[in-house]
Write an enzyme that holds these catalytic residues in place. Structure first.
Site, PDB file in Angstrom:
ATOM      1  N   GLU A 294       0.828  -1.211   0.000  1.00 47.88           N
ATOM      2  CA  GLU A 294       0.000   0.000   0.000  1.00 47.88           C
ATOM      3  C   GLU A 294       0.862   1.262   0.000  1.00 47.88           C
ATOM      4  O   GLU A 294       0.831   2.037   0.949  1.00 47.88           O
ATOM      5  CB  GLU A 294      -0.964  -0.021   1.192  1.00 47.88           C
ATOM      6  CG  GLU A 294      -0.277  -0.373   2.500  1.00 47.88           C
ATOM      7  CD  GLU A 294      -1.210  -0.551   3.685  1.00 47.88           C
ATOM      8  OE1 GLU A 294      -2.406  -0.791   3.501  1.00 47.88           O
ATOM      9  OE2 GLU A 294      -0.692  -0.445   4.815  1.00 47.88           O
ATOM     10  N   PRO A 295       1.613   1.489  -1.093  1.00 51.05           N
ATOM     11  CA  PRO A 295       2.409   2.712  -1.174  1.00 51.05           C
ATOM     12  C   PRO A 295       1.535   3.939  -1.430  1.00 51.05           C
ATOM     13  O   PRO A 295       0.490   3.836  -2.076  1.00 51.05           O
ATOM     14  CB  PRO A 295       3.315   2.446  -2.386  1.00 51.05           C
ATOM     15  CG  PRO A 295       2.556   1.469  -3.226  1.00 51.05           C
ATOM     16  CD  PRO A 295       1.728   0.644  -2.294  1.00 51.05           C
ATOM     17  N   CYS A 365       0.869  33.902   8.621  1.00 50.22           N
ATOM     18  CA  CYS A 365       1.378  34.748   9.702  1.00 50.22           C
ATOM     19  C   CYS A 365       2.145  33.942  10.739  1.00 50.22           C
ATOM     20  O   CYS A 365       1.674  33.747  11.868  1.00 50.22           O
ATOM     21  CB  CYS A 365       0.220  35.493  10.335  1.00 50.22           C
ATOM     22  SG  CYS A 365      -0.540  36.588   9.143  1.00 50.22           S
TER      23      CYS A 365
HETATM   24  N1  LLP Z   1       0.139   2.195   5.041  1.00 43.55           N
HETATM   25  C1  LLP Z   1       0.026   2.691   6.282  1.00 43.55           C
HETATM   26  C2  LLP Z   1      -0.578   1.862   7.326  1.00 43.55           C
HETATM   27  C3  LLP Z   1       0.470   3.990   6.558  1.00 43.55           C
HETATM   28  O1  LLP Z   1       0.353   4.473   7.780  1.00 43.55           O
HETATM   29  C4  LLP Z   1       1.038   4.771   5.513  1.00 43.55           C
HETATM   30  C5  LLP Z   1       1.507   6.127   5.777  1.00 43.55           C
HETATM   31  C6  LLP Z   1       1.125   4.213   4.241  1.00 43.55           C
HETATM   32  C7  LLP Z   1       0.680   2.918   4.033  1.00 43.55           C
HETATM   33  C8  LLP Z   1       1.704   4.960   3.064  1.00 43.55           C
HETATM   34  O2  LLP Z   1       3.030   5.280   3.262  1.00 43.55           O
HETATM   35  P1  LLP Z   1       3.876   5.967   2.080  1.00 43.55           P
HETATM   36  O3  LLP Z   1       4.030   4.963   0.976  1.00 43.55           O
HETATM   37  O4  LLP Z   1       3.119   7.164   1.623  1.00 43.55           O
HETATM   38  O5  LLP Z   1       5.162   6.336   2.717  1.00 43.55           O
HETATM   39  N2  LLP Z   1       2.468  13.023   6.392  1.00 43.55           N
HETATM   40  C9  LLP Z   1       3.786  12.393   6.319  1.00 43.55           C
HETATM   41  C10 LLP Z   1       3.680  10.946   5.934  1.00 43.55           C
HETATM   42  C11 LLP Z   1       2.830  10.157   6.893  1.00 43.55           C
HETATM   43  C12 LLP Z   1       2.706   8.722   6.468  1.00 43.55           C
HETATM   44  C13 LLP Z   1       1.670   8.027   7.288  1.00 43.55           C
HETATM   45  N3  LLP Z   1       1.418   6.688   6.919  1.00 43.55           N
HETATM   46  C14 LLP Z   1       4.645  13.177   5.336  1.00 43.55           C
HETATM   47  O6  LLP Z   1       4.179  14.165   4.770  1.00 43.55           O
HETATM   48  O7  LLP Z   1       5.820  12.852   5.148  1.00 43.55           O
END
Ligand code: LLP
Length: 442
Positions: A294-295, A365
């Protein structure tokens, strides 16, 4: 083999004959004129190329379910596009469930994650026939069983476990280490399984889920997560005679925000995952399970850019030069929350060569609203269009209305065509949920 997450810019980014930056065949300066700024722009060709990378990279394992982590970006158009590319969805709220449902997604390909799903959210997931629910804790096991019973349904679940893997990323986005708010500790899975088998007859356990973090550049951690999941699957089979046939390895692959970032390719990560999976299947003598991934970020980040118009500037005597733009921390909170770094270019000055060091300040701000510190750019003037790269993930999805500023529009570009996929909020949208009580009206 290289993959799109290793690029700094969308695949279609180039300089056109007018000397302007072009993406998806659309002149960026004209897009800014047509839709106004700040503006999110998504390049369809880049999204499709990433999907193709993922599909090719994982084709060596016959049972793969790819899901896009909607938390990175959730709109109806992107959900439809990714669904057409064969992706399912990891969702974490009623809002994300509703968005993918309204986009026409096959709900059996949706998995509901989260550490504190509400009764209403679980009910909605069950009513809309969400394919899997990844249960995070004991409270949720009991709550979900109740909700499923009241709907007279048996729901397919995964158990989210905490694999105890520390990866090198910002501490706010590490999730798989032991002291984490997410998932069952491995010492708790037996109790959870006993409850499911003996008491929670409306839950059908299908497999295990782990997610180790986000913006990860290491590859070995994915293999370690696979080994932990398979070892646990085999142990539960031995102890309870449970034939679990699904593992979810989460998301997390990093992207290249600046030249200093060197994320591995999707192909390298897939090789590690598949090889370790095949080794573990032999080692622990189990039937090959279905693999879910799940990317989020690596699917959508590189395709996105944000356009801003340059406004005021300030030269601090013997200090920095600040150049202010018409957006900032409300449309991209990542620099202030995670000290994230971005690169940018001036869309209308692609052919200028002499550069100055400036700091790009947001319009909000707060002194901390600095989008890019010390970047080398051609001389900036009021009205120039700044294009910030790699903003497709966790920008729109984390945006706020701070300072009562409207959220941006989003445009999808492809083959010289641009379509608005999210409308810009209006001033009336901003007050549309406000109420003045009668007693204050006189
Ligand atoms: N699966 C689960 C259970 C997750 O918690 C996440 C991300 C993903 C998949 C997807 O991960 P990704 O492939 O996008 O790395 N707001 C933060 C990132 C938080 C990620 C939270 N979970 C940022 O802007 O860097």
């Amino acid at each position: 083999m290289d993959s799109i997450n290793q690029l700094l810019k969308p695949v279609t980014a180039r300089v056109n004959s007018a000397g302007n930056l072009e993406i998806g065949g659309c002149d960026i300066v004209k897009l800014a004129e047509k839709y106004s700024t700040p503006l999110y722009v998504l390049d369809e060709a880049t999204i499709r190329a990433v999907c193709s990378d993922y599909k090719k990279a994982f084709e060596a394992y016959p049972k793969v379910n790819m899901m896009f982590a909607s938390k990175a970006l959730c709109t109806m158009a992107t959900s439809k596009l990714l669904h057409d590319e064969g992706f399912g969805f990891d969702v974490v709220s009623a809002g994300e469930i509703y968005t993918v449902y309204k986009a026409g997604v096959d709900m059996s390909k949706v998995l509901f994650n989260g550490n504190n799903k509400s009764l209403d959210e679980l009910s909605l997931a069950i009513e809309l026939n969400v394919g899997r629910i990844s249960v995070d804790n004991f409270f949720e096991l009991s709550l979900l069983n109740e909700v499923a019973r009241s709907h007279n349904k048996v729901v397919d679940i995964l158990l989210r476990i905490t694999p105890g893997i520390e990866c090198h990323t910002h501490k706010y986005i590490q999730t798989g280490h032991l002291d984490s708010k997410f998932g069952f500790d491995l010492t708790q899975t037996d109790d959870a399984v006993e409850l499911i088998l003996n008491e929670y007859s409306n839950l059908h356990l299908r497999g295990l889920h782990a997610h180790i973090g986000s913006q990860i550049f290491e590859t070995s951690v994915y293999g370690d997560a696979i080994e932990i999941l398979i070892k646990e699957l085999a142990r539960l089979d031995k102890k309870f005679g449970l034939k679990l046939d699904e593992i979810n390895a989460g998301g997390g692959l990093g992207v290249k925000y600046t030249d200093d970032d060197c994320p591995p390719s999707v192909y390298a990560v897939a090789d590690i995952i598949i090889n370790r999976l095949n080794d573990c299947i032999k080692k622990y003598k189990i039937e090959p399970p279905s693999l879910f991934i799940e990317p989020g970020r690596s699917i959508i980040s590189t395709a996105g850019v944000t356009l801003y118009t340059v406004g005021s500037s300030k030269q601090v005597p013997k200090g920095r030069k600040y150049v202010a733009i018409d957006g900032g921390m409300a449309d991209n909170p990542r620099p202030s929350v995670y000290q994230a770094k971005y690169i940018a270019e001036i869309a209308n000055k692609k052919e200028f060569s002499s550069l100055n060091t400036v700091t790009i300040a947001g319009r909000f701000c707060e002194s901390g609203d600095i989008l890019i510190k010390d970047i080398n750019l051609p001389e900036l003037e009021e009205g120039d269009i700044l294009c910030v790269y790699n903003t497709g993930a966790y920008n729109y999805s984390m945006a706020s209305n701070y300072n009562r500023v409207q959220k941006l529009a989003m445009v999808l570009v492809n083959n010289s065509q641009s379509d608005m996929i999210v409308k810009r909020e209006t001033l009336d949208d901003l007050i549309s949920h406000d109420e003045i009580p009668d007693r204050l009206k006189s």
